[in-house]
Design a protein around this motif. Structure first.
Motif, short mmCIF file in Angstrom:
data_model
loop_
_atom_site.label_atom_id
_atom_site.label_comp_id
_atom_site.label_asym_id
_atom_site.label_seq_id
_atom_site.Cartn_x
_atom_site.Cartn_y
_atom_site.Cartn_z
N GLU A 85 0.83 -1.21 0.00
CA GLU A 85 0.00 0.00 0.00
C GLU A 85 0.87 1.26 0.00
O GLU A 85 0.62 2.20 -0.76
CB GLU A 85 -0.93 0.00 1.20
N ASN A 86 1.90 1.29 0.85
CA ASN A 86 2.78 2.46 0.89
C ASN A 86 3.55 2.62 -0.42
O ASN A 86 3.75 3.74 -0.89
CB ASN A 86 3.74 2.39 2.06
N GLN A 87 4.00 1.49 -1.01
CA GLN A 87 4.69 1.59 -2.29
C GLN A 87 3.78 2.25 -3.33
O GLN A 87 4.20 3.12 -4.08
CB GLN A 87 5.11 0.20 -2.79
N HIS A 88 2.53 1.84 -3.34
CA HIS A 88 1.55 2.42 -4.25
C HIS A 88 1.36 3.91 -3.96
O HIS A 88 1.33 4.74 -4.88
CB HIS A 88 0.22 1.68 -4.15
N ASN A 89 1.22 4.24 -2.69
CA ASN A 89 1.02 5.65 -2.31
C ASN A 89 2.22 6.51 -2.70
O ASN A 89 2.05 7.63 -3.21
CB ASN A 89 0.76 5.77 -0.81
N TYR A 90 3.44 6.02 -2.46
CA TYR A 90 4.63 6.79 -2.81
C TYR A 90 4.74 6.96 -4.32
O TYR A 90 5.14 8.03 -4.80
CB TYR A 90 5.90 6.14 -2.26
N TYR A 94 4.71 10.54 -6.20
CA TYR A 94 5.79 10.85 -7.15
C TYR A 94 5.21 11.24 -8.51
O TYR A 94 5.58 12.27 -9.08
CB TYR A 94 6.72 9.64 -7.28
N ASP A 95 4.29 10.40 -9.03
CA ASP A 95 3.70 10.69 -10.35
C ASP A 95 2.98 12.03 -10.35
O ASP A 95 3.13 12.83 -11.27
CB ASP A 95 2.72 9.59 -10.75
N TYR A 96 2.23 12.29 -9.31
CA TYR A 96 1.49 13.54 -9.25
C TYR A 96 2.43 14.74 -9.14
O TYR A 96 2.23 15.76 -9.81
CB TYR A 96 0.51 13.54 -8.07
N SER A 123 10.23 20.09 -2.53
CA SER A 123 10.51 20.26 -3.95
C SER A 123 10.44 18.93 -4.71
O SER A 123 10.50 17.85 -4.12
CB SER A 123 11.90 20.86 -4.15
N ILE A 124 10.38 19.07 -6.03
CA ILE A 124 10.40 17.89 -6.90
C ILE A 124 11.70 17.13 -6.72
O ILE A 124 11.72 15.90 -6.70
CB ILE A 124 10.19 18.31 -8.38
N GLU A 125 12.81 17.83 -6.56
CA GLU A 125 14.11 17.17 -6.40
C GLU A 125 14.12 16.27 -5.17
O GLU A 125 14.67 15.17 -5.20
CB GLU A 125 15.25 18.20 -6.32
N TYR A 131 11.98 8.90 -3.94
CA TYR A 131 11.42 7.81 -4.72
C TYR A 131 12.51 6.97 -5.38
O TYR A 131 12.41 5.74 -5.43
CB TYR A 131 10.42 8.33 -5.77
N ASN A 132 13.58 7.62 -5.84
CA ASN A 132 14.69 6.86 -6.41
C ASN A 132 15.34 5.95 -5.38
O ASN A 132 15.78 4.85 -5.70
CB ASN A 132 15.73 7.80 -7.01
N SER A 133 15.40 6.39 -4.11
CA SER A 133 15.96 5.52 -3.06
C SER A 133 15.07 4.30 -2.85
O SER A 133 15.57 3.21 -2.58
CB SER A 133 16.17 6.30 -1.76
N ILE A 134 13.76 4.48 -2.98
CA ILE A 134 12.84 3.34 -2.86
C ILE A 134 13.08 2.35 -3.99
O ILE A 134 13.22 1.14 -3.75
CB ILE A 134 11.37 3.83 -2.87
N ILE A 135 13.12 2.83 -5.21
CA ILE A 135 13.32 1.96 -6.37
C ILE A 135 14.66 1.23 -6.27
O ILE A 135 14.74 0.02 -6.52
CB ILE A 135 13.24 2.76 -7.69
N LYS A 136 15.71 1.95 -5.90
CA LYS A 136 17.03 1.32 -5.76
C LYS A 136 17.01 0.25 -4.67
O LYS A 136 17.55 -0.84 -4.86
CB LYS A 136 18.09 2.38 -5.45
N HIS A 137 16.39 0.55 -3.54
CA HIS A 137 16.31 -0.42 -2.44
C HIS A 137 15.58 -1.69 -2.90
O HIS A 137 16.05 -2.80 -2.65
CB HIS A 137 15.60 0.21 -1.24
#
Length: 159
Positions: A85-90, A94-96, A123-125, A131-137
């Protein structure tokens, strides 16, 4: 399934009671500092088939992988709980944020249920970095466990 302590000589499959056809299949975990080794153990009331052994061992690695994905990431020294659920929310945040930079600031909860910490993105950065840290993890964890599963020595199970 239960956790037991053993040594490097603890068999990964063994018949413990020939009269009741009681068998135990184990998965070796990481060694402890004192030299003992922990195992996850499952009992079978019959000689486990090759398929049953493989399903048990692989399921154990998959469960460990999920646990590491869910609770193994830290951001700003706080645990990021990555339930599905949190992965989906994050991902949604991010997309928004990539489409609409007018949503800032965004606040998320880090830490665990007993010790929540709130972090505010400005900020977007910052969102990209988070989000990049999530994907990398997630990717690093999957690769690590794929490697672990690929290196299982099935001969230790008599297969």
């Amino acid at each position: 399934m239960k956790k037991i302590q053993g040594t490097e000589y603890t068999p990964l499959i063994e018949q413990v009671n020939p009269y009741q056809q009681l068998w135990k299949v184990r998965v070796k975990l990481d060694p402890n500092e004192d030299g003992t080794i922990e195992y996850m153990e499952e009992e079978f009331d019959h000689i486990p088939t090759e398929d049953e052994i493989k399903k048990y061992v692989i399921a154990h690695y998959n469960a460990m992988c999920n646990d590491v994905i869910q609770s193994g990431l830290k951001y700003n020294d706080e645990i990021v709980w990555l339930s599905l659920e949190n992965q989906h929310n994050y991902k949604m945040i991010y997309d928004y944020a990539m489409l609409n930079d007018d949503i800032f600031p965004i606040k998320i909860k880090l830490g665990d249920a007993l010790n929540p910490e709130y972090y505010q993105f400005e900020s977007i950065e910052e969102i990209k970095g988070f989000y990049n840290s999530i994907i990398k993890h997630i990717n690093d964890t999957l690769c690590d466990f794929w490697s672990k599963k690929d290196s299982i020595d099935w001969s230790e199970y008599g297969i």
